[in-house]
Design a protein around this motif. Structure first.
Motif, PDB file in Angstrom:
ATOM      1  N   THR A 144      19.145   0.837 -11.362  1.00  0.00           N
ATOM      2  CA  THR A 144      18.618   1.343 -10.583  1.00  0.00           C
ATOM      3  C   THR A 144      16.792   1.378 -10.298  1.00  0.00           C
ATOM      4  O   THR A 144      16.452   0.852  -9.443  1.00  0.00           O
ATOM      5  CB  THR A 144      19.425   2.676  -9.305  1.00  0.00           C
ATOM      6  N   PHE A 145      16.818   2.774 -10.938  1.00  0.00           N
ATOM      7  CA  PHE A 145      15.024   3.006 -10.843  1.00  0.00           C
ATOM      8  C   PHE A 145      14.665   2.023 -11.738  1.00  0.00           C
ATOM      9  O   PHE A 145      13.136   1.729 -11.309  1.00  0.00           O
ATOM     10  CB  PHE A 145      15.095   3.853 -11.582  1.00  0.00           C
ATOM     11  N   ILE A 146      15.399   0.594 -12.492  1.00  0.00           N
ATOM     12  CA  ILE A 146      14.545  -0.237 -13.511  1.00  0.00           C
ATOM     13  C   ILE A 146      14.228  -0.875 -12.163  1.00  0.00           C
ATOM     14  O   ILE A 146      12.634  -1.549 -12.418  1.00  0.00           O
ATOM     15  CB  ILE A 146      15.340  -0.105 -14.763  1.00  0.00           C
ATOM     16  N   ASN A 147      15.219  -1.470 -11.679  1.00  0.00           N
ATOM     17  CA  ASN A 147      14.845  -2.623 -10.531  1.00  0.00           C
ATOM     18  C   ASN A 147      14.149  -2.181  -9.469  1.00  0.00           C
ATOM     19  O   ASN A 147      12.787  -3.260  -8.678  1.00  0.00           O
ATOM     20  CB  ASN A 147      16.476  -2.457 -10.032  1.00  0.00           C
ATOM     21  N   LEU A 148      14.077  -1.023  -9.224  1.00  0.00           N
ATOM     22  CA  LEU A 148      13.470  -0.322  -8.539  1.00  0.00           C
ATOM     23  C   LEU A 148      11.785  -0.381  -8.616  1.00  0.00           C
ATOM     24  O   LEU A 148      10.267  -0.720  -7.796  1.00  0.00           O
ATOM     25  CB  LEU A 148      13.239   1.401  -7.908  1.00  0.00           C
ATOM     26  N   PHE A 149      11.153  -0.140  -9.524  1.00  0.00           N
ATOM     27  CA  PHE A 149       9.369   0.259 -10.491  1.00  0.00           C
ATOM     28  C   PHE A 149       9.485  -0.942 -10.867  1.00  0.00           C
ATOM     29  O   PHE A 149       8.472  -1.782 -10.559  1.00  0.00           O
ATOM     30  CB  PHE A 149       9.682   0.609 -11.654  1.00  0.00           C
ATOM     31  N   PHE A 150      10.261  -2.382 -10.890  1.00  0.00           N
ATOM     32  CA  PHE A 150       9.499  -3.526 -11.044  1.00  0.00           C
ATOM     33  C   PHE A 150       9.823  -4.640 -10.077  1.00  0.00           C
ATOM     34  O   PHE A 150       8.745  -5.103  -9.408  1.00  0.00           O
ATOM     35  CB  PHE A 150      11.020  -4.572 -11.682  1.00  0.00           C
ATOM     36  N   SER A 151      10.643  -4.146  -8.776  1.00  0.00           N
ATOM     37  CA  SER A 151      10.010  -4.244  -7.520  1.00  0.00           C
ATOM     38  C   SER A 151       8.771  -3.742  -7.153  1.00  0.00           C
ATOM     39  O   SER A 151       7.883  -4.621  -6.171  1.00  0.00           O
ATOM     40  CB  SER A 151      11.756  -4.184  -6.712  1.00  0.00           C
ATOM     41  N   LEU A 152       8.395  -2.586  -7.103  1.00  0.00           N
ATOM     42  CA  LEU A 152       7.090  -1.424  -7.124  1.00  0.00           C
ATOM     43  C   LEU A 152       6.182  -2.121  -7.917  1.00  0.00           C
ATOM     44  O   LEU A 152       5.309  -2.896  -7.459  1.00  0.00           O
ATOM     45  CB  LEU A 152       7.747  -0.546  -7.242  1.00  0.00           C
ATOM     46  N   ALA A 153       6.231  -3.034  -9.249  1.00  0.00           N
ATOM     47  CA  ALA A 153       5.376  -3.454  -9.093  1.00  0.00           C
ATOM     48  C   ALA A 153       5.372  -4.835  -9.165  1.00  0.00           C
ATOM     49  O   ALA A 153       3.615  -5.126  -8.750  1.00  0.00           O
ATOM     50  CB  ALA A 153       5.733  -3.584 -11.225  1.00  0.00           C
ATOM     51  N   LEU A 154       6.136  -5.740  -8.646  1.00  0.00           N
ATOM     52  CA  LEU A 154       6.054  -7.352  -8.512  1.00  0.00           C
ATOM     53  C   LEU A 154       5.468  -6.984  -6.977  1.00  0.00           C
ATOM     54  O   LEU A 154       4.065  -7.649  -5.978  1.00  0.00           O
ATOM     55  CB  LEU A 154       6.945  -7.850  -7.889  1.00  0.00           C
ATOM     56  N   LEU A 155       5.265  -5.705  -5.783  1.00  0.00           N
ATOM     57  CA  LEU A 155       5.178  -5.345  -4.439  1.00  0.00           C
ATOM     58  C   LEU A 155       3.245  -5.200  -5.143  1.00  0.00           C
ATOM     59  O   LEU A 155       2.265  -5.799  -3.900  1.00  0.00           O
ATOM     60  CB  LEU A 155       5.083  -4.282  -4.353  1.00  0.00           C
ATOM     61  N   ASN A 156       3.117  -4.301  -5.783  1.00  0.00           N
ATOM     62  CA  ASN A 156       0.951  -4.153  -6.133  1.00  0.00           C
ATOM     63  C   ASN A 156       0.726  -5.285  -6.495  1.00  0.00           C
ATOM     64  O   ASN A 156      -0.239  -5.900  -5.580  1.00  0.00           O
ATOM     65  CB  ASN A 156       1.838  -3.373  -7.230  1.00  0.00           C
ATOM     66  N   THR A 157       1.959  -6.393  -6.960  1.00  0.00           N
ATOM     67  CA  THR A 157       1.002  -7.346  -6.949  1.00  0.00           C
ATOM     68  C   THR A 157       0.580  -8.169  -6.370  1.00  0.00           C
ATOM     69  O   THR A 157      -0.044  -8.900  -6.170  1.00  0.00           O
ATOM     70  CB  THR A 157       1.895  -8.492  -8.642  1.00  0.00           C
ATOM     71  N   ILE A 158       1.484  -7.883  -5.279  1.00  0.00           N
ATOM     72  CA  ILE A 158       1.341  -9.155  -3.899  1.00  0.00           C
ATOM     73  C   ILE A 158       0.210  -9.103  -3.316  1.00  0.00           C
ATOM     74  O   ILE A 158      -0.382  -9.114  -2.685  1.00  0.00           O
ATOM     75  CB  ILE A 158       3.099  -9.394  -3.496  1.00  0.00           C
ATOM     76  N   LEU A 159       0.387  -7.337  -3.224  1.00  0.00           N
ATOM     77  CA  LEU A 159      -1.185  -6.475  -2.441  1.00  0.00           C
ATOM     78  C   LEU A 159      -1.999  -7.494  -3.116  1.00  0.00           C
ATOM     79  O   LEU A 159      -3.057  -7.047  -2.671  1.00  0.00           O
ATOM     80  CB  LEU A 159      -0.920  -5.209  -3.045  1.00  0.00           C
ATOM     81  N   ILE A 160      -2.205  -7.490  -4.235  1.00  0.00           N
ATOM     82  CA  ILE A 160      -3.329  -7.220  -4.719  1.00  0.00           C
ATOM     83  C   ILE A 160      -4.267  -8.711  -5.210  1.00  0.00           C
ATOM     84  O   ILE A 160      -5.232  -9.658  -4.372  1.00  0.00           O
ATOM     85  CB  ILE A 160      -3.258  -7.624  -6.741  1.00  0.00           C
ATOM     86  N   VAL A 161      -3.095  -9.659  -4.473  1.00  0.00           N
ATOM     87  CA  VAL A 161      -3.565 -11.151  -5.100  1.00  0.00           C
ATOM     88  C   VAL A 161      -3.533 -12.085  -3.643  1.00  0.00           C
ATOM     89  O   VAL A 161      -4.638 -12.130  -3.341  1.00  0.00           O
ATOM     90  CB  VAL A 161      -2.289 -12.180  -5.885  1.00  0.00           C
ATOM     91  N   PHE A 162      -3.055 -10.874  -2.254  1.00  0.00           N
ATOM     92  CA  PHE A 162      -3.143 -11.061  -0.494  1.00  0.00           C
ATOM     93  C   PHE A 162      -4.726 -10.396  -0.577  1.00  0.00           C
ATOM     94  O   PHE A 162      -5.192 -11.210   0.473  1.00  0.00           O
ATOM     95  CB  PHE A 162      -2.502 -10.262   0.349  1.00  0.00           C
ATOM     96  N   ASN A 163      -4.946  -9.724  -1.371  1.00  0.00           N
ATOM     97  CA  ASN A 163      -6.148  -8.470  -0.382  1.00  0.00           C
ATOM     98  C   ASN A 163      -7.225  -8.548  -1.586  1.00  0.00           C
ATOM     99  O   ASN A 163      -8.375  -9.176  -0.666  1.00  0.00           O
ATOM    100  CB  ASN A 163      -5.947  -7.208  -0.859  1.00  0.00           C
ATOM    101  N   LEU A 164      -7.047 -10.540  -2.468  1.00  0.00           N
ATOM    102  CA  LEU A 164      -8.125 -10.458  -2.902  1.00  0.00           C
ATOM    103  C   LEU A 164      -8.655 -12.164  -2.627  1.00  0.00           C
ATOM    104  O   LEU A 164      -9.455 -12.674  -3.453  1.00  0.00           O
ATOM    105  CB  LEU A 164      -7.998 -10.596  -4.669  1.00  0.00           C
ATOM    106  N   LEU A 165      -7.479 -12.831  -2.353  1.00  0.00           N
ATOM    107  CA  LEU A 165      -8.442 -13.836  -1.552  1.00  0.00           C
ATOM    108  C   LEU A 165      -9.394 -13.713  -0.630  1.00  0.00           C
ATOM    109  O   LEU A 165      -9.544 -12.695  -0.067  1.00  0.00           O
ATOM    110  CB  LEU A 165      -6.984 -14.082   0.185  1.00  0.00           C
ATOM    111  N   PRO A 166     -10.332 -15.042  -1.079  1.00  0.00           N
ATOM    112  CA  PRO A 166     -12.080 -14.447  -0.548  1.00  0.00           C
ATOM    113  C   PRO A 166     -11.205 -15.400   1.526  1.00  0.00           C
ATOM    114  O   PRO A 166     -12.188 -16.253   1.574  1.00  0.00           O
ATOM    115  CB  PRO A 166     -12.042 -15.614  -0.960  1.00  0.00           C
ATOM    116  N   VAL A 167     -11.063 -14.113   1.846  1.00  0.00           N
ATOM    117  CA  VAL A 167     -10.902 -14.507   3.567  1.00  0.00           C
ATOM    118  C   VAL A 167     -11.072 -13.160   3.918  1.00  0.00           C
ATOM    119  O   VAL A 167     -10.808 -12.047   3.955  1.00  0.00           O
ATOM    120  CB  VAL A 167      -9.544 -15.184   3.627  1.00  0.00           C
TER     121      VAL A 167
END
Length: 529
Positions: A144-167
């Motif tokens: 459960t916690f392995i899946n949780l940290f994977f989803s949180l890592a993915l969430l952070n990656t999405i936040l990074i990509v979205f925030n770094l869009l040149p908009v």
């Protein structure tokens, strides 16, 4: 926006920063339910931890911006977290692009660090789950916690990509703007960021439509409003559309039809008798721009009785005193306004204008520099500072500020509102230097011809004013203020017949009520001569 921010809770202060969470964060709970569909305790724990991680990541991202701002000496008012992200409220935007770059980059860097930590936790849990693989209960909790940290890592990656869009105003857009300002200057940075932002924004809108992501589409509307702020002409069109739909008085105010605006503000005052402050001040501004000083003062005084420390009311009352040359009273009220809002650019600008009028040129320049550092996209600020440079004999700085003002907005830089024409009084040498440089590039620039004509008229050079007004009318024969200005100069030259003809023409080419009334008043005055 203030109403939106009012629906939030303050969770305390951290290093002087007010931490606020908007009620919309509660919607993250049903979103987590839809994403995880928890059917047992492990599912519930995973969903709750995911929501907590999501909000924590947004909060830490904004605190990254806040601490970076404090590091470069910028006061941070608050950090605001809501469902679609966060907002760091700075007291003012740093003047140096390197500081802006540092502040903008700090948020995504925090998310990169958090993503790394989540991946590290994901790998670590994989290793420690192996010894307990025979214990089904412990193994399932570990998974459960392995899946949780994977989803949180993915969430952070999405936040990074979205925030770094040149908009703009996403972090990527702010980083782009800061880099472009370092390389090409502020005005060019605005244009480059605008040109880059629009295609990416259109892609986001199309993606939101295709996926039926209405939250993303709502966010795109907010981004579009911010992007439009990079260009005054585009921002004006956007504001006109929004005000036409939701605030008709503001629509007419932006069009320069101040009498109709005042009529709408009067209706709003009658509707909202409990909280009419903003409508009184908007109506006062309309009256002031129409030259109806007494009515403006009456509205301002009403507001000051209700809210003696209202910053805009004190500022507006001070500006009326400044128009009357009562500078000490004006300076006192500007100080009151600034006590409430110490990082507001307008009091600095108005103080600079007073010092300029009193021939205290270096003091004026200091105040104007501060105003521009706080709000760098106002053409009038640069125009008035160019006059201070001119008086100090610095022609290079004079011409640089004149060019900057015109690049930001030719309409606002070349034609000065009637209430600000005192800027030209006794400064015809500076005005000629300014407009001759513009007209050397384009002799048929109607805005420059109009501005030069106004400058000549207020300095009693009426024959020259008539010539410039006539040249401007050859380019723009539908502009009523040209006929009114030329008619006033004709009156001073005792050519009453031509003056009357111009006033009649002004009435016929405009639907703006206060200009029609002004033309009627001038016709009556001409008839009495």
């Amino acid at each position: 926006m203030l109403k939106f921010f009012s629906g939030s809770w303050s969770l305390g202060r951290l290093r002087g920063v007010d931490i606020r969470f908007h009620f919309s964060v509660l919607l993250s709970l049903p979103i987590a339910y839809v994403l995880f569909h928890p059917v047992d305790l492990r599912g519930i724990v995973e969903a709750i931890f995911w929501v907590g991680g999501f909000l924590l990541f947004i909060f830490l991202h904004e605190m990254g911006h806040a601490f970076a701002a404090q590091f470069v000496g910028v006061e941070v008012k608050s950090v605001f977290v809501w469902l679609l992200g966060g907002f760091t409220h700075l007291a003012y935007k740093p003047e140096k692009p390197a500081h802006n770059l540092f502040i903008a980059a700090a948020g995504p860097l925090i998310n990169m660090a958090l993503a790394f930590l989540c991946i590290a936790a994901y790998i670590f849990l994989h290793f420690i789950s192996l010894p307990v693989s025979n214990n089904v209960g412990l193994f399932l909790w570990a998974q459960t916690f392995i899946n949780l940290f994977f989803s949180l890592a993915l969430l952070n990656t999405i936040l990074i990509v979205f925030n770094l869009l040149p908009v703009y105003p996403l972090d990527g857009g702010n980083i782009l703007h800061a880099l472009m300002e370092l390389l090409f200057g502020k005005t060019n940075a605005d244009w480059i960021t605008l040109v880059v932002s629009v295609p990416f924004l259109l892609v986001l809108i199309v993606f939101g439509i295709v996926t039926r992501d209405y939250i993303l589409l709502g966010f795109c509307v907010i981004i579009a409003l911010a992007v439009s702020s990079l260009n005054r002409s585009l921002l004006r069109r956007v504001n006109l559309g929004i005000n036409y739909l939701f605030k008709r008085g503001g629509y007419y105010y932006l069009l320069g039809d101040y009498e109709r605006a005042a009529q709408y503000y009067t209706r709003e005052i009658e509707k909202e008798s409990a909280h009419p402050v903003n409508h009184f001040l908007a109506r006062a501004s309309s009256y002031l721009l129409m030259g109806q000083k007494e009515r403006a003062v009456a509205d301002i005084e009403r507001v000051l009785k209700m809210e003696p420390n209202h910053s805009f009311a004190n500022q507006l009352r001070g500006e009326v005193y400044a128009l009357e040359k009562n500078y000490e009273a004006a300076l006192e009220l500007f100080a009151r306004a600034q006590n409430v809002n110490p990082h507001w650019a307008v009091p600095f600008f108005d103080r600079g204008s007073i010092y300029l009028d009193r021939s205290e040129f270096q003091a004026a320049l200091d105040e104007l520099n501060k105003a521009i550092s706080l709000q760098g996209r106002v053409p009038l600020f640069y125009l008035v500072r160019s006059l201070a440079h001119f008086k100090l004999g610095n022609l290079e700085a004079t011409h640089k500020d004149q060019d900057l003002a015109v690049r930001i907005s030719p309409l606002d830089a070349l034609v000065v509102a009637e209430i600000n024409l005192a800027l030209f009084e006794g400064n015809l040498d500076w005005a000629k230097d300014y407009y001759e440089r513009v007209l050397a590039k384009n002799p048929r620039n109607a805005l420059a011809l109009q501005g030069c004509a106004d400058a000549c008229r207020v300095n009693n050079e009426h024959s020259l004013a008539v010539d410039f007004y006539t040249r401007a009318l050859a380019v723009n024969p539908r502009e009523p203020r040209l006929y009114l200005g030329r008619g006033k100069s004709y009156m001073e030259l005792n050519d009453i017949g031509k003056a009357k003809a111009d006033f009649e023409k002004a009435k016929s080419v405009t639907n703006i009520l206060h200009l029609k009334r002004q033309a009627d008043e001038l016709l009556n005055k001409a008839a009495a001569i």
